[in-house]
Motif scaffolding. Structure first.
Motif, mmCIF file in Angstrom:
data_model
loop_
_atom_site.group_PDB
_atom_site.id
_atom_site.type_symbol
_atom_site.label_atom_id
_atom_site.label_comp_id
_atom_site.label_asym_id
_atom_site.label_seq_id
_atom_site.Cartn_x
_atom_site.Cartn_y
_atom_site.Cartn_z
ATOM 1 N N LEU A 283 13.586 12.578 15.564
ATOM 2 C CA LEU A 283 14.641 11.997 14.741
ATOM 3 C C LEU A 283 15.373 11.005 15.644
ATOM 4 O O LEU A 283 16.170 11.377 16.500
ATOM 5 N N ALA A 284 15.054 9.733 15.493
ATOM 6 C CA ALA A 284 15.327 8.748 16.535
ATOM 7 C C ALA A 284 16.728 8.165 16.435
ATOM 8 O O ALA A 284 17.095 7.562 15.426
ATOM 9 N N ALA A 285 17.491 8.337 17.527
ATOM 10 C CA ALA A 285 18.763 7.647 17.668
ATOM 11 C C ALA A 285 18.565 6.221 18.145
ATOM 12 O O ALA A 285 19.442 5.375 17.956
ATOM 13 N N ASP A 286 17.421 5.956 18.781
ATOM 14 C CA ASP A 286 17.101 4.608 19.242
ATOM 15 C C ASP A 286 15.601 4.518 19.470
ATOM 16 O O ASP A 286 14.843 5.379 18.999
ATOM 17 N N GLY A 287 15.154 3.481 20.181
ATOM 18 C CA GLY A 287 13.731 3.272 20.380
ATOM 19 C C GLY A 287 13.277 3.575 21.781
ATOM 20 O O GLY A 287 13.453 4.699 22.267
ATOM 21 N N SER A 288 12.707 2.600 22.487
ATOM 22 C CA SER A 288 12.178 2.834 23.832
ATOM 23 C C SER A 288 12.598 1.704 24.763
ATOM 24 O O SER A 288 12.908 0.583 24.323
ATOM 25 N N LEU A 289 12.582 1.983 26.051
ATOM 26 C CA LEU A 289 12.903 0.961 27.040
ATOM 27 C C LEU A 289 11.792 -0.085 27.119
ATOM 28 O O LEU A 289 12.065 -1.287 27.249
ATOM 29 N N ALA A 295 18.899 1.979 22.832
ATOM 30 C CA ALA A 295 20.267 1.468 22.720
ATOM 31 C C ALA A 295 21.020 1.683 24.030
ATOM 32 O O ALA A 295 21.195 2.817 24.481
ATOM 33 N N LEU A 296 21.471 0.585 24.622
ATOM 34 C CA LEU A 296 22.111 0.603 25.937
ATOM 35 C C LEU A 296 23.576 0.199 25.845
ATOM 36 O O LEU A 296 23.981 -0.534 24.947
ATOM 37 N N GLY A 312 19.406 -3.392 22.752
ATOM 38 C CA GLY A 312 18.690 -2.382 21.987
ATOM 39 C C GLY A 312 19.285 -2.179 20.611
ATOM 40 O O GLY A 312 20.157 -2.932 20.155
ATOM 41 N N ARG A 313 18.828 -1.120 19.950
ATOM 42 C CA ARG A 313 19.214 -0.909 18.550
ATOM 43 C C ARG A 313 19.570 0.561 18.338
ATOM 44 O O ARG A 313 18.794 1.459 18.660
ATOM 45 N N LEU A 314 20.742 0.807 17.790
ATOM 46 C CA LEU A 314 21.166 2.162 17.477
ATOM 47 C C LEU A 314 20.713 2.507 16.067
ATOM 48 O O LEU A 314 21.030 1.792 15.112
ATOM 49 N N ASP A 315 19.963 3.607 15.926
ATOM 50 C CA ASP A 315 19.354 3.957 14.644
ATOM 51 C C ASP A 315 20.039 5.107 13.920
ATOM 52 O O ASP A 315 19.718 5.381 12.760
ATOM 53 N N GLY A 341 18.439 5.662 25.445
ATOM 54 C CA GLY A 341 19.464 4.852 26.091
ATOM 55 C C GLY A 341 20.805 5.542 26.184
ATOM 56 O O GLY A 341 21.124 6.463 25.414
ATOM 57 N N ASP A 342 21.665 5.067 27.113
ATOM 58 C CA ASP A 342 22.973 5.684 27.306
ATOM 59 C C ASP A 342 23.899 5.461 26.112
ATOM 60 O O ASP A 342 24.696 6.340 25.760
ATOM 61 N N ARG A 343 23.786 4.308 25.453
ATOM 62 C CA ARG A 343 24.599 4.093 24.252
ATOM 63 C C ARG A 343 24.188 5.044 23.138
ATOM 64 O O ARG A 343 25.050 5.592 22.423
ATOM 65 N N ALA A 344 22.905 5.263 22.975
ATOM 66 C CA ALA A 344 22.440 6.214 21.963
ATOM 67 C C ALA A 344 22.888 7.627 22.301
ATOM 68 O O ALA A 344 23.280 8.403 21.414
ATOM 69 N N LEU A 345 22.835 7.986 23.588
ATOM 70 C CA LEU A 345 23.271 9.317 23.986
ATOM 71 C C LEU A 345 24.760 9.509 23.692
ATOM 72 O O LEU A 345 25.175 10.591 23.238
#
Length: 577
Positions: A283-289, A295-296, A312-315, A341-345
């Motif tokens: 269940l994706a909060a974001d994608g991949s580096l 999401a950073l 990046g992109r926040l999902d 990513g840290d923003r997604a976290l």
């Protein structure tokens, strides 16, 4: 009662794992009806041999707990195995040559007979001398206009040929680019078409992937199913296929990544997929580096001018996360989130904290919620994981593949940020439960490779002791899976999961029996080779032993070779003879 005696090797019991360089390993182990019934030395083994149904001469091999891969994609792994392997291509020219050969060869003919496009997997442009990915013009020329899909190694982006794009209408979807690269909705549509297979072909993909896991010494796989990787029916079929050890396949522990708003949503999903362990996973909060979609907090160091999402992109939003976690907690199933990513976290942890304010911290802690990947963790995030009882399901092979000063992470983030990724030692020191996986097919089923990557982390102060790494890839996987598929009415075989209480195999008159108590004195649990524990084990030829019985795992050492894999006493893979 059916019994198998393994003798003439070294058995990695909890006591040996606690002191691998100095403890004397038992040389024999008895399995009775799928449970470890006795562990001991050669003298006692002599007395048991005549009564055993089978006696296996280990010829000096090492017996370890069977590995658990806590994050994998079974159908995708099967699809990759059936398509063109691009992981070893050293250049764009090599990748296009592989596509050209496959288009006119056996792979292309087989896929065409199934009504499937030509597929290739595992490419990564970062180290290629051309410095760019394939384009649809490249694919059109290499495959003679045939439909082609090539998935990047992280499976968060790909490239397609013109004919493939036209049949699916990809040009009209978000994520389409004129060079044929696809992300977002366009990529999801491309992958859906690739996995649209006849039933017999789909079953063959499942079995091929799980058989590969068994050959790698893996006895259980946490399937991170999502709408973009498989169907509900596919996940239900996988769980039913492997529920009984008699299937001679690794156990599949099922997670389904569908966002839920209420506890009734969770219960409905569990009813639709009998045996479901958790809601989430991918269940994706974001994608991949690698695809620059994680999401950073700060932009990518190498994002090209005009890149649509420079950071990046926040999902997922914190509100969505909060509703999902609260609903899963009330329904009694763990939630799990893909977060890189840290923003997604930040967003995910905010959502879990809000859910804890509503449901209570203890209820959230008891639910067994998970974070998948959790690559960018700082001290406040670690503290939140501890407070909320979250498990970190991580992939050490990512650091080995893409870490270091000259790796993909450094290119995407800069060396400073890249050096902080995958803080395994910090997670362990904070007391966060760890479970290791591969994210197969992103990296292959290779548990000893993952253990070595954790022990020899590219950031030295994040290295784990060997015993801790092994525990994360064995006992940690069973714990993260809540015992292995017991949620929502799952059917598992006798001795399959969990602790074994008094009156287990140890109480059957076998010498050294302890009534379900492990050789270290604690309760026997899945993931330990202790009396009363389920007989999930793997047998290894160790070419370069280190101090004691374990391999040295130096960078250039060959890794142990799996010669037998056993799940609950049932042999899944055998080269011992």
């Amino acid at each position: 009662m059916s019994t198998t005696l393994y003798r003439g090797g070294a058995v990695l019991t909890p006591a040996v794992l606690a002191a691998p360089a100095s403890a004397v390993a038992p040389s024999a182990l008895l399995v009775a009806d799928g449970v470890v019934a006795w562990v001991g030395g050669a003298d006692e083994a002599d007395g048991l041999a005549d009564a055993a149904d089978e006696v296996v001469d280990l010829r000096g091999a090492l017996v370890t707990p069977g590995f658990v891969d806590a994050h994998a994609h079974v159908l995708d792994t099967g699809l990759v195995r059936a398509g063109v392997d691009l992981a070893g291509c050293a250049s764009l020219a090599d990748a296009l040559a592989a596509v050209r050969d496959a288009a006119t060869g056996a792979v292309g003919r087989r896929l065409a007979a199934e009504g499937s496009p030509l597929t290739g997997w595992g490419w990564a442009e970062d180290a290629w001398p051309e410095g760019r990915p394939p384009t649809r013009a490249d694919l059109d020329a290499a495959a003679g206009g045939a439909p082609v899909y090539l998935g990047r190694v992280d499976l968060h982006s790909g490239v397609v040929s013109t004919s493939f794009a036209e049949v699916l209408g990809l040009r009209a979807l978000p994520g389409w680019r004129e060079d044929g690269s696809v992300t977002g909705e366009a990529h999801a549509a491309a992958r859906a078409a690739v996995r649209d297979l006849p039933a017999d072909a789909r079953d063959a993909r499942y079995r091929g992937a799980l058989e590969a896991a068994a050959r790698a010494g893996i006895v259980a796989v946490h399937e991170q199913s999502a709408p973009q990787t498989d169907t509900r029916a596919g996940l239900a079929a996988l769980l039913a296929l492997t529920a009984d050890p008699g299937s001679a396949l690794p156990l599949v522990v099922g997670y389904r990544a569908e966002l839920c708003e209420t506890a009734d949503d969770v219960r409905a999903l569990a009813a639709a997929v009998p045996g479901l362990t958790g809601v989430g996973g991918d269940l994706a909060a974001d994608g991949s580096l690698g695809s620059r979609t994680a999401a950073l907090r700060a932009p990518y160091a190498d994002a090209a001018t005009g890149w649509p999402h420079p950071a990046g992109r926040l999902d997922l939003t914190a509100e969505q996360v909060s509703n999902h976690v609260a609903s899963a907690t009330r329904a009694g199933l763990p939630a799990a989130f893909h977060v890189i990513g840290d923003r997604a976290l930040d967003e995910v942890l905010l959502g879990v904290r809000v859910a804890a304010e509503v449901e209570g911290v203890e209820a959230v802690r008891a639910a067994g919620h998970r974070l998948e990947h959790a690559s960018m963790l700082d001290a406040p995030a670690l503290a939140t994981l501890v407070l909320l009882g979250l498990t970190a399901s991580v992939q050490p092979a990512f650091d080995d593949a893409w870490g270091g000063d000259d790796g993909m992470y450094a290119a995407r983030l800069g060396r400073g940020r890249a050096a902080s990724l995958h803080p395994l030692a910090d997670l362990r020191a904070a007391g966060v439960p760890l479970a290791f996986g591969s994210d197969s097919p992103v990296t292959p089923f290779d548990p000893w490779g993952a253990v070595r990557a954790a022990v020899r982390h590219r950031t030295p102060d994040q290295r784990l002791p060997l015993a801790a790494a092994l525990a994360a890839h064995t006992r940690g996987g069973w714990a993260a899976g809540r015992g292995g598929g017991r949620g929502a009415g799952a059917a598992v075989g006798r001795g399959e999961v969990g602790a074994v209480g008094d009156g287990g195999a140890g109480g059957s008159g076998v010498p050294g029996g302890a009534g379900g108590v492990g050789v270290s004195g604690g309760p026997a649990v899945a993931g330990d080779l202790a009396v009363g524990a389920p007989a999930h084990l793997a047998v290894w030829r160790v070419p370069e032993p280190g101090p004691g019985v374990l391999p040295a795992l130096r960078d250039d050492d060959p890794l142990p070779e799996c010669v037998r894999t056993v799940r609950a006493g049932v042999v899944l893979h055998d080269e011992l003879g």
